[in-house]
Enzyme design. Sequence first.
Site, PDB file in Angstrom:
ATOM      1  N   VAL A  47      -0.448  -1.594   8.542  1.00 37.02           N
ATOM      2  CA  VAL A  47       0.189  -2.293   7.433  1.00 37.02           C
ATOM      3  C   VAL A  47       0.330  -3.756   7.816  1.00 37.02           C
ATOM      4  O   VAL A  47       0.807  -4.087   8.897  1.00 37.02           O
ATOM      5  CB  VAL A  47       1.575  -1.695   7.124  1.00 37.02           C
ATOM      6  CG1 VAL A  47       2.242  -2.479   6.006  1.00 37.02           C
ATOM      7  CG2 VAL A  47       1.457  -0.229   6.753  1.00 37.02           C
ATOM      8  N   CYS A  48      -0.139  -4.625   6.914  1.00 39.09           N
ATOM      9  CA  CYS A  48       0.021  -6.061   7.108  1.00 39.09           C
ATOM     10  C   CYS A  48      -0.582  -6.476   8.451  1.00 39.09           C
ATOM     11  O   CYS A  48      -1.727  -6.146   8.747  1.00 39.09           O
ATOM     12  CB  CYS A  48       1.497  -6.427   6.984  1.00 39.09           C
ATOM     13  SG  CYS A  48       1.812  -8.163   6.660  1.00 39.09           S
ATOM     14  N   VAL A  49       0.181  -7.171   9.298  1.00 45.23           N
ATOM     15  CA  VAL A  49      -0.373  -7.680  10.557  1.00 45.23           C
ATOM     16  C   VAL A  49      -0.474  -6.601  11.621  1.00 45.23           C
ATOM     17  O   VAL A  49      -0.860  -6.887  12.763  1.00 45.23           O
ATOM     18  CB  VAL A  49       0.449  -8.876  11.075  1.00 45.23           C
ATOM     19  CG1 VAL A  49       0.377 -10.031  10.097  1.00 45.23           C
ATOM     20  CG2 VAL A  49       1.890  -8.490  11.354  1.00 45.23           C
TER      21      VAL A  49
END
Length: 348
Positions: free
Chosen positions: A117-119
Amino acid sequence: MSTVERLVVIVLFEGVDLLDVTGPPEVFALLRRETDDATGYTVVLAAETMDPVTTSAGVRILPDTTFHEVSARSIDTLLVPGAVEVDGRRRVHALTDPTVVARVKTLAARTRRVTSVCVGAHILAAAGLLDGRRATTHWSTAQQLAADHPTVEVDADPIFIREGDVWTGAGISACLDLSLALVADDFGEAVALRVARQLVMYLKRPSGQSQFSVPLEPVSTTRRIEDLRHHIMDNIGERLTVADLAAYAHVGERQLTRIFKAELGLTPSSYVESVRVERARNQLESTDATLERIASACGFGTTDTLIRAFRRKLDTTPTEYRLRFRAGSGLSPDGTGGPDRRAQPRIC
Protein backbone atom coordinates in the site's frame (compact mmCIF):
# COMPACT_ATOMS: atom_id res chain seq x y z
CA MET A 1 -22.22 -23.08 5.31
CA SER A 2 -18.72 -22.26 4.07
CA THR A 3 -16.09 -21.50 6.69
CA VAL A 4 -13.17 -20.72 4.40
CA GLU A 5 -10.98 -18.04 5.97
CA ARG A 6 -8.12 -16.33 4.21
CA LEU A 7 -5.36 -15.20 6.54
CA VAL A 8 -4.30 -11.59 5.86
CA VAL A 9 -1.15 -10.45 7.62
CA ILE A 10 -0.55 -6.70 7.84
CA VAL A 11 3.03 -5.70 8.60
CA LEU A 12 3.53 -3.22 11.47
CA PHE A 13 6.58 -1.13 12.28
CA GLU A 14 7.38 2.22 13.88
CA GLY A 15 6.19 5.24 11.89
CA VAL A 16 3.90 3.23 9.60
CA ASP A 17 1.11 5.22 7.89
CA LEU A 18 -2.07 4.73 9.91
CA LEU A 19 -4.60 4.55 7.06
CA ASP A 20 -2.44 1.99 5.24
CA VAL A 21 -2.96 -0.26 8.24
CA THR A 22 -6.60 0.44 9.12
CA GLY A 23 -8.14 0.92 5.66
CA PRO A 24 -7.94 -2.65 4.30
CA PRO A 25 -9.41 -4.30 7.44
CA GLU A 26 -12.46 -2.04 7.12
CA VAL A 27 -13.05 -3.31 3.59
CA PHE A 28 -12.55 -6.93 4.64
CA ALA A 29 -14.90 -6.51 7.63
CA LEU A 30 -17.66 -5.16 5.38
CA LEU A 31 -17.30 -8.26 3.22
CA ARG A 32 -18.67 -10.44 6.02
CA ARG A 33 -21.70 -8.18 6.37
CA GLU A 34 -22.41 -8.44 2.64
CA THR A 35 -22.18 -12.24 2.37
CA ASP A 36 -24.53 -14.94 3.67
CA ASP A 37 -21.89 -17.32 4.98
CA ALA A 38 -18.76 -17.25 7.09
CA THR A 39 -16.42 -16.94 4.12
CA GLY A 40 -14.05 -14.05 4.47
CA TYR A 41 -10.72 -12.92 5.86
CA THR A 42 -8.95 -13.25 9.17
CA VAL A 43 -6.78 -10.16 9.60
CA VAL A 44 -3.81 -10.10 11.98
CA LEU A 45 -1.32 -7.31 12.63
CA ALA A 46 2.24 -8.59 12.90
CA ALA A 47 5.29 -6.77 14.27
CA GLU A 48 8.78 -7.60 15.47
CA THR A 49 7.58 -7.70 19.10
CA MET A 50 4.26 -7.44 20.90
CA ASP A 51 5.03 -3.90 22.06
CA PRO A 52 2.72 -1.10 20.87
CA VAL A 53 3.67 0.43 17.51
CA THR A 54 3.41 4.20 17.08
CA THR A 55 2.07 5.19 13.65
CA SER A 56 2.88 8.33 11.68
CA ALA A 57 -0.32 9.87 13.05
CA GLY A 58 0.84 9.33 16.61
CA VAL A 59 -1.80 6.66 17.21
CA ARG A 60 -0.45 3.55 18.89
CA ILE A 61 -1.48 0.11 17.64
CA LEU A 62 -1.13 -3.22 19.42
CA PRO A 63 0.14 -6.13 17.28
CA ASP A 64 -1.76 -9.40 17.30
CA THR A 65 1.31 -11.53 16.76
CA THR A 66 5.00 -11.38 16.00
CA PHE A 67 6.74 -11.94 12.68
CA HIS A 68 8.32 -15.08 14.12
CA GLU A 69 4.99 -16.56 15.26
CA VAL A 70 3.13 -15.83 12.03
CA SER A 71 5.95 -17.25 9.91
CA ALA A 72 4.80 -20.72 10.96
CA ARG A 73 1.34 -20.19 9.44
CA SER A 74 0.12 -20.41 5.86
CA ILE A 75 -0.56 -16.84 4.76
CA ASP A 76 -3.05 -15.97 2.04
CA THR A 77 -2.24 -12.26 1.68
CA LEU A 78 0.72 -10.31 3.02
CA LEU A 79 -0.08 -6.60 3.10
CA VAL A 80 2.86 -4.24 3.44
CA PRO A 81 2.16 -0.58 4.31
CA GLY A 82 4.76 2.16 4.14
CA ALA A 83 6.33 5.04 6.01
CA VAL A 84 7.85 8.35 4.92
CA GLU A 85 9.87 11.24 6.24
CA VAL A 86 9.71 14.84 5.04
CA ASP A 87 12.88 16.91 4.86
CA GLY A 88 13.34 20.64 5.46
CA ARG A 89 12.37 21.38 1.86
CA ARG A 90 9.12 19.40 2.23
CA ARG A 91 10.40 16.62 0.02
CA VAL A 92 8.96 13.20 0.82
CA HIS A 93 11.24 10.18 1.17
CA ALA A 94 10.09 6.60 1.65
CA LEU A 95 11.66 4.73 4.54
CA THR A 96 12.78 1.10 4.56
CA ASP A 97 13.93 -0.59 7.76
CA PRO A 98 16.35 -3.46 6.91
CA THR A 99 14.83 -5.63 9.64
CA VAL A 100 11.32 -5.16 8.23
CA VAL A 101 12.58 -5.81 4.70
CA ALA A 102 14.15 -9.09 5.81
CA ARG A 103 10.96 -10.14 7.60
CA VAL A 104 8.81 -9.32 4.58
CA LYS A 105 11.10 -11.36 2.34
CA THR A 106 10.76 -14.35 4.67
CA LEU A 107 6.99 -14.08 5.03
CA ALA A 108 6.49 -13.59 1.29
CA ALA A 109 7.86 -17.09 0.71
CA ARG A 110 4.90 -18.48 2.71
CA THR A 111 2.28 -16.24 1.10
CA ARG A 112 -0.13 -16.80 -1.81
CA ARG A 113 0.02 -13.13 -2.80
CA VAL A 114 1.93 -10.08 -1.64
CA THR A 115 0.52 -6.56 -1.72
CA SER A 116 1.90 -3.14 -0.89
CA VAL A 117 0.00 0.00 0.00
CA CYS A 118 1.32 3.41 -1.00
CA VAL A 119 5.08 3.63 -0.29
CA GLY A 120 5.09 0.06 0.99
CA ALA A 121 6.28 -0.73 -2.54
CA HIS A 122 9.73 0.47 -1.49
CA ILE A 123 9.87 -2.33 1.09
CA LEU A 124 8.82 -4.92 -1.50
CA ALA A 125 11.45 -3.60 -3.88
CA ALA A 126 14.16 -3.71 -1.20
CA ALA A 127 13.17 -7.32 -0.54
CA GLY A 128 13.67 -8.13 -4.23
CA LEU A 129 10.00 -8.91 -4.77
CA LEU A 130 9.53 -6.32 -7.55
CA ASP A 131 12.59 -7.15 -9.65
CA GLY A 132 11.59 -7.26 -13.31
CA ARG A 133 8.03 -6.30 -12.47
CA ARG A 134 5.87 -3.28 -13.21
CA ALA A 135 4.88 -1.52 -10.01
CA THR A 136 3.32 1.65 -8.67
CA THR A 137 3.64 3.70 -5.51
CA HIS A 138 2.66 7.13 -4.27
CA TRP A 139 3.50 9.71 -6.91
CA SER A 140 5.69 11.66 -4.49
CA THR A 141 8.19 8.80 -4.13
CA ALA A 142 7.99 7.27 -7.60
CA GLN A 143 11.25 8.84 -8.72
CA GLN A 144 12.97 7.57 -5.59
CA LEU A 145 11.69 4.04 -6.22
CA ALA A 146 12.93 4.13 -9.80
CA ALA A 147 16.33 5.50 -8.79
CA ASP A 148 16.85 3.08 -5.89
CA HIS A 149 15.64 0.02 -7.83
CA PRO A 150 16.40 0.28 -11.55
CA THR A 151 15.21 -3.28 -12.18
CA VAL A 152 11.66 -2.23 -11.25
CA GLU A 153 9.47 -0.71 -13.97
CA VAL A 154 7.88 2.13 -12.03
CA ASP A 155 4.60 3.65 -13.21
CA ALA A 156 3.18 6.33 -10.90
CA ASP A 157 -0.06 6.75 -12.87
CA PRO A 158 -2.15 3.65 -12.03
CA ILE A 159 -4.07 3.38 -8.78
CA PHE A 160 -2.74 -0.14 -8.47
CA ILE A 161 -0.95 -2.72 -10.57
CA ARG A 162 -1.22 -6.48 -10.44
CA GLU A 163 1.67 -8.57 -11.68
CA GLY A 164 0.87 -12.21 -11.06
CA ASP A 165 0.80 -12.74 -7.29
CA VAL A 166 2.28 -9.33 -6.49
CA TRP A 167 0.04 -6.24 -6.21
CA THR A 168 1.22 -2.68 -5.62
CA GLY A 169 -1.02 0.25 -4.70
CA ALA A 170 -0.58 3.98 -5.12
CA GLY A 171 -1.72 6.82 -2.82
CA ILE A 172 -2.92 6.34 0.74
CA SER A 173 -6.66 6.23 -0.05
CA ALA A 174 -5.91 3.77 -2.86
CA CYS A 175 -5.58 1.12 -0.14
CA LEU A 176 -9.39 0.95 -0.31
CA ASP A 177 -9.34 0.51 -4.09
CA LEU A 178 -6.71 -2.19 -3.79
CA SER A 179 -8.63 -3.96 -1.03
CA LEU A 180 -11.81 -3.87 -3.10
CA ALA A 181 -9.90 -5.36 -6.01
CA LEU A 182 -8.69 -8.20 -3.76
CA VAL A 183 -12.29 -8.85 -2.69
CA ALA A 184 -13.40 -8.88 -6.34
CA ASP A 185 -10.59 -11.28 -7.22
CA ASP A 186 -11.55 -13.65 -4.40
CA PHE A 187 -15.34 -13.36 -4.27
CA GLY A 188 -16.45 -11.74 -7.53
CA GLU A 189 -17.55 -8.36 -8.80
CA ALA A 190 -21.07 -8.53 -7.36
CA VAL A 191 -19.79 -8.86 -3.79
CA ALA A 192 -17.20 -6.13 -4.34
CA LEU A 193 -19.96 -3.84 -5.62
CA ARG A 194 -21.96 -4.34 -2.43
CA VAL A 195 -18.93 -3.59 -0.28
CA ALA A 196 -18.09 -0.52 -2.36
CA ARG A 197 -21.65 0.74 -1.97
CA GLN A 198 -21.28 0.53 1.82
CA LEU A 199 -18.06 2.53 1.55
CA VAL A 200 -19.79 5.11 -0.70
CA MET A 201 -16.90 5.02 -3.13
CA TYR A 202 -16.03 4.12 -6.71
CA LEU A 203 -16.39 0.50 -7.64
CA LYS A 204 -13.16 -1.28 -8.45
CA ARG A 205 -11.00 1.41 -9.94
CA PRO A 206 -8.79 -1.24 -11.54
CA SER A 207 -5.88 1.04 -12.22
CA GLY A 208 -5.28 4.44 -13.74
CA GLN A 209 -6.77 7.50 -12.14
CA SER A 210 -10.31 8.44 -11.22
CA GLN A 211 -11.20 9.76 -14.67
CA PHE A 212 -11.15 6.13 -15.85
CA SER A 213 -14.00 5.10 -13.56
CA VAL A 214 -17.71 5.67 -13.68
CA PRO A 215 -18.89 6.70 -10.18
CA LEU A 216 -20.62 4.05 -8.12
CA GLU A 217 -24.31 4.84 -8.17
CA PRO A 218 -25.41 6.84 -5.10
CA VAL A 219 -27.46 5.07 -2.49
CA SER A 220 -31.12 5.85 -3.09
CA THR A 221 -33.72 6.30 -0.40
CA THR A 222 -36.77 4.82 -2.10
CA ARG A 223 -37.62 1.22 -2.90
CA ARG A 224 -38.92 2.26 -6.32
CA ILE A 225 -35.51 3.58 -7.42
CA GLU A 226 -33.70 0.59 -5.89
CA ASP A 227 -35.96 -1.76 -7.88
CA LEU A 228 -35.36 0.26 -11.03
CA ARG A 229 -31.61 0.18 -10.58
CA HIS A 230 -31.62 -3.58 -10.18
CA HIS A 231 -33.89 -3.86 -13.20
CA ILE A 232 -31.46 -1.76 -15.24
CA MET A 233 -28.43 -3.80 -14.19
CA ASP A 234 -30.23 -7.10 -14.86
CA ASN A 235 -31.41 -5.97 -18.30
CA ILE A 236 -28.58 -3.72 -19.41
CA GLY A 237 -28.41 -5.34 -22.85
CA GLU A 238 -32.08 -4.66 -23.54
CA ARG A 239 -34.00 -1.57 -24.67
CA LEU A 240 -34.15 0.83 -21.71
CA THR A 241 -35.74 4.09 -22.82
CA VAL A 242 -37.25 6.56 -20.40
CA ALA A 243 -40.67 5.35 -21.53
CA ASP A 244 -39.71 1.73 -20.83
CA LEU A 245 -38.43 2.57 -17.36
CA ALA A 246 -41.46 4.71 -16.54
CA ALA A 247 -43.77 1.87 -17.56
CA TYR A 248 -41.80 -0.57 -15.37
CA ALA A 249 -42.07 1.80 -12.40
CA HIS A 250 -45.74 2.61 -13.13
CA VAL A 251 -45.11 6.38 -13.23
CA GLY A 252 -45.14 9.02 -15.93
CA GLU A 253 -41.96 9.90 -17.81
CA ARG A 254 -41.73 13.39 -16.31
CA GLN A 255 -42.24 12.02 -12.82
CA LEU A 256 -39.55 9.39 -13.40
CA THR A 257 -37.10 12.07 -14.52
CA ARG A 258 -37.86 14.16 -11.43
CA ILE A 259 -37.35 11.12 -9.17
CA PHE A 260 -34.00 10.25 -10.78
CA LYS A 261 -32.77 13.83 -10.53
CA ALA A 262 -33.80 14.06 -6.88
CA GLU A 263 -32.47 10.63 -5.84
CA LEU A 264 -29.39 10.17 -8.03
CA GLY A 265 -28.67 13.59 -9.48
CA LEU A 266 -28.90 12.19 -13.02
CA THR A 267 -31.49 11.83 -15.73
CA PRO A 268 -32.66 8.25 -16.37
CA SER A 269 -30.85 8.21 -19.73
CA SER A 270 -27.58 9.43 -18.25
CA TYR A 271 -27.78 6.87 -15.45
CA VAL A 272 -28.42 4.01 -17.89
CA GLU A 273 -25.48 5.13 -20.01
CA SER A 274 -23.23 5.20 -16.94
CA VAL A 275 -24.19 1.64 -16.03
CA ARG A 276 -23.60 0.51 -19.62
CA VAL A 277 -20.17 2.14 -19.69
CA GLU A 278 -19.25 0.51 -16.39
CA ARG A 279 -20.33 -2.92 -17.68
CA ALA A 280 -18.41 -2.37 -20.92
CA ARG A 281 -15.36 -1.20 -19.00
CA ASN A 282 -15.31 -4.41 -16.96
CA GLN A 283 -15.65 -6.53 -20.10
CA LEU A 284 -12.80 -4.67 -21.79
CA GLU A 285 -10.59 -5.41 -18.80
CA SER A 286 -11.52 -9.03 -18.21
CA THR A 287 -12.64 -10.59 -21.51
CA ASP A 288 -11.43 -11.03 -25.08
CA ALA A 289 -14.81 -10.01 -26.53
CA THR A 290 -14.77 -7.81 -29.60
CA LEU A 291 -16.06 -4.25 -29.41
CA GLU A 292 -19.08 -5.28 -31.47
CA ARG A 293 -19.99 -8.01 -28.99
CA ILE A 294 -19.47 -5.73 -25.99
CA ALA A 295 -21.56 -2.98 -27.58
CA SER A 296 -24.39 -5.46 -28.13
CA ALA A 297 -24.17 -7.11 -24.71
CA CYS A 298 -24.14 -3.76 -22.89
CA GLY A 299 -27.07 -2.31 -24.81
CA PHE A 300 -25.20 0.21 -26.97
CA GLY A 301 -26.27 -1.48 -30.17
CA THR A 302 -23.34 -0.27 -32.27
CA THR A 303 -19.65 0.32 -31.69
CA ASP A 304 -20.10 3.96 -32.68
CA THR A 305 -22.55 4.46 -29.81
CA LEU A 306 -20.17 2.67 -27.47
CA ILE A 307 -17.29 4.92 -28.53
CA ARG A 308 -19.31 8.11 -28.10
CA ALA A 309 -20.39 7.03 -24.61
CA PHE A 310 -16.79 6.30 -23.58
CA ARG A 311 -15.71 9.73 -24.80
CA ARG A 312 -18.49 11.42 -22.82
CA LYS A 313 -18.00 9.47 -19.59
CA LEU A 314 -14.29 8.64 -19.53
CA ASP A 315 -12.72 11.00 -22.07
CA THR A 316 -11.15 8.05 -23.89
CA THR A 317 -12.16 5.34 -26.37
CA PRO A 318 -12.81 1.64 -25.74
CA THR A 319 -9.74 0.77 -27.82
CA GLU A 320 -7.50 3.11 -25.82
CA TYR A 321 -9.00 1.84 -22.57
CA ARG A 322 -8.36 -1.81 -23.44
CA LEU A 323 -4.84 -1.05 -24.62
CA ARG A 324 -4.09 0.56 -21.26
CA PHE A 325 -5.93 -1.65 -18.81
CA ARG A 326 -6.36 -5.12 -20.30
CA ALA A 327 -3.82 -7.59 -18.96
CA GLY A 328 -1.66 -8.89 -21.84
CA SER A 329 -4.23 -10.68 -23.96
CA GLY A 330 -2.51 -11.00 -27.29
CA LEU A 331 -5.37 -9.05 -28.83
CA SER A 332 -5.15 -6.13 -31.13
CA PRO A 333 -6.48 -2.98 -29.42
CA ASP A 334 -9.89 -3.35 -31.07
CA GLY A 335 -10.27 -6.85 -29.67
CA THR A 336 -10.35 -8.55 -33.07
CA GLY A 337 -7.78 -11.15 -32.13
CA GLY A 338 -4.86 -10.09 -34.32
CA PRO A 339 -1.38 -9.62 -32.88
CA ASP A 340 -0.39 -6.17 -31.76
CA ARG A 341 3.05 -5.44 -30.37
CA ARG A 342 1.76 -2.40 -28.50
CA ALA A 343 -0.90 -4.22 -26.52
CA GLN A 344 1.37 -5.45 -23.76
CA PRO A 345 0.41 -3.62 -20.59
CA ARG A 346 0.49 -6.16 -17.78
CA ILE A 347 -1.91 -4.34 -15.53
CA CYS A 348 -5.05 -5.35 -13.73
